[in-house]
Design a protein around this motif. Structure first.
Motif, PDB file in Angstrom:
ATOM      1  N   LYS A  57      34.673 -10.697  23.159  1.00 54.80           N
ATOM      2  CA  LYS A  57      34.351  -9.453  23.881  1.00 54.80           C
ATOM      3  C   LYS A  57      33.815  -8.288  23.344  1.00 54.80           C
ATOM      4  O   LYS A  57      32.948  -7.693  23.766  1.00 54.80           O
ATOM      5  CB  LYS A  57      35.847  -9.132  24.721  1.00 54.80           C
ATOM      6  CG  LYS A  57      35.713  -7.979  25.527  1.00 54.80           C
ATOM      7  CD  LYS A  57      37.126  -7.552  25.912  1.00 54.80           C
ATOM      8  CE  LYS A  57      37.035  -6.381  26.908  1.00 54.80           C
ATOM      9  NZ  LYS A  57      37.233  -5.085  26.198  1.00 54.80           N
ATOM     10  N   ASP A  58      34.371  -8.058  22.119  1.00 56.20           N
ATOM     11  CA  ASP A  58      33.689  -7.126  21.073  1.00 56.20           C
ATOM     12  C   ASP A  58      32.334  -7.305  20.834  1.00 56.20           C
ATOM     13  O   ASP A  58      31.646  -6.418  20.685  1.00 56.20           O
ATOM     14  CB  ASP A  58      34.564  -7.098  19.875  1.00 56.20           C
ATOM     15  CG  ASP A  58      36.001  -6.488  20.409  1.00 56.20           C
ATOM     16  OD1 ASP A  58      36.216  -5.878  21.138  1.00 56.20           O
ATOM     17  OD2 ASP A  58      36.894  -6.307  19.180  1.00 56.20           O
ATOM     18  N   LEU A  59      31.778  -8.665  20.548  1.00 58.95           N
ATOM     19  CA  LEU A  59      30.578  -9.013  20.245  1.00 58.95           C
ATOM     20  C   LEU A  59      29.639  -8.648  21.351  1.00 58.95           C
ATOM     21  O   LEU A  59      28.612  -8.014  21.205  1.00 58.95           O
ATOM     22  CB  LEU A  59      30.561 -10.427  19.882  1.00 58.95           C
ATOM     23  CG  LEU A  59      29.157 -10.873  19.496  1.00 58.95           C
ATOM     24  CD1 LEU A  59      28.643 -10.183  18.201  1.00 58.95           C
ATOM     25  CD2 LEU A  59      28.964 -12.487  19.163  1.00 58.95           C
ATOM     26  N   ALA A  60      30.048  -9.007  22.652  1.00 59.83           N
ATOM     27  CA  ALA A  60      29.224  -8.573  23.982  1.00 59.83           C
ATOM     28  C   ALA A  60      29.077  -7.122  24.038  1.00 59.83           C
ATOM     29  O   ALA A  60      28.256  -6.890  24.778  1.00 59.83           O
ATOM     30  CB  ALA A  60      30.027  -9.370  24.999  1.00 59.83           C
ATOM     31  N   GLU A  61      29.975  -6.433  23.674  1.00 63.50           N
ATOM     32  CA  GLU A  61      29.871  -5.017  23.591  1.00 63.50           C
ATOM     33  C   GLU A  61      29.283  -4.299  22.468  1.00 63.50           C
ATOM     34  O   GLU A  61      29.082  -2.946  22.391  1.00 63.50           O
ATOM     35  CB  GLU A  61      31.118  -4.374  24.004  1.00 63.50           C
ATOM     36  CG  GLU A  61      32.035  -4.829  25.188  1.00 63.50           C
ATOM     37  CD  GLU A  61      33.397  -4.331  25.427  1.00 63.50           C
ATOM     38  OE1 GLU A  61      33.787  -3.774  24.434  1.00 63.50           O
ATOM     39  OE2 GLU A  61      33.925  -4.763  26.376  1.00 63.50           O
ATOM     40  N   ALA A  62      28.936  -5.162  21.366  1.00 66.93           N
ATOM     41  CA  ALA A  62      28.401  -4.686  20.061  1.00 66.93           C
ATOM     42  C   ALA A  62      26.678  -4.341  20.649  1.00 66.93           C
ATOM     43  O   ALA A  62      26.248  -4.399  21.264  1.00 66.93           O
ATOM     44  CB  ALA A  62      28.333  -5.606  19.001  1.00 66.93           C
TER      45      ALA A  62
END
Length: 139
Positions: A57-62
């Motif tokens: 999830k964090d990677l998708a928002e990075a």
């Protein structure tokens, strides 16, 4: 790095169980690292396995340079050249695996080789410009 190897196994290799990826990576690292670092590596990998959903999830928002593993300067140039709308598609395309190009022996038949690959359910086609080569798609 051992950490990158373990994370790759955890997140991208579907046939490897999380516990096996963590255990095998730390076992392999024991010969190259001191015991404290091996324990630290083990802890990081265990947490990464447990928190995979949050990490993804964090990677998708990075930022795009992190999400697609491309340098900021390259993404800036592509955005200026191709526009923001095409940037993500271009990055995804650039991250796909290139086909393997196999040069056949002199006198070997490209058609016969393609037929053999097709019988094994391997996607391949004759090279567009090099008549003695075959492109094998591994995606």
């Amino acid at each position: 790095s051992w950490l990158m190897l373990g994370l790759y196994q955890l997140y991208f290799l579907d046939g490897v169980a999380d516990y096996a990826a963590v255990n095998e990576t730390t076992e392999a690292a024991k010969g190259a690292m001191d015991p404290f670092r091996v324990k630290f590596l083990h802890a990081i990998l265990r947490n990464a396995g447990r928190d995979e959903e949050a990490v993804r999830k964090d990677l998708a928002e990075a930022a795009p340079n992190v999400r697609f593993s491309h340098p900021k300067r390259l993404l800036k140039r592509w955005t200026e050249t191709f526009g923001e709308a095409r940037l993500e598609a271009l990055c995804r395309w650039n991250n796909t695996r290139a086909p393997v190009v196999r040069r056949l022996r002199k006198g070997a038949s490209v058609d016969a080789y393609l037929a053999e690959l097709a019988s094994r359910d391997i996607d391949a086609h004759a090279h567009a410009r090099l008549r003695w080569c075959v492109c094998v798609c591994l995606n």
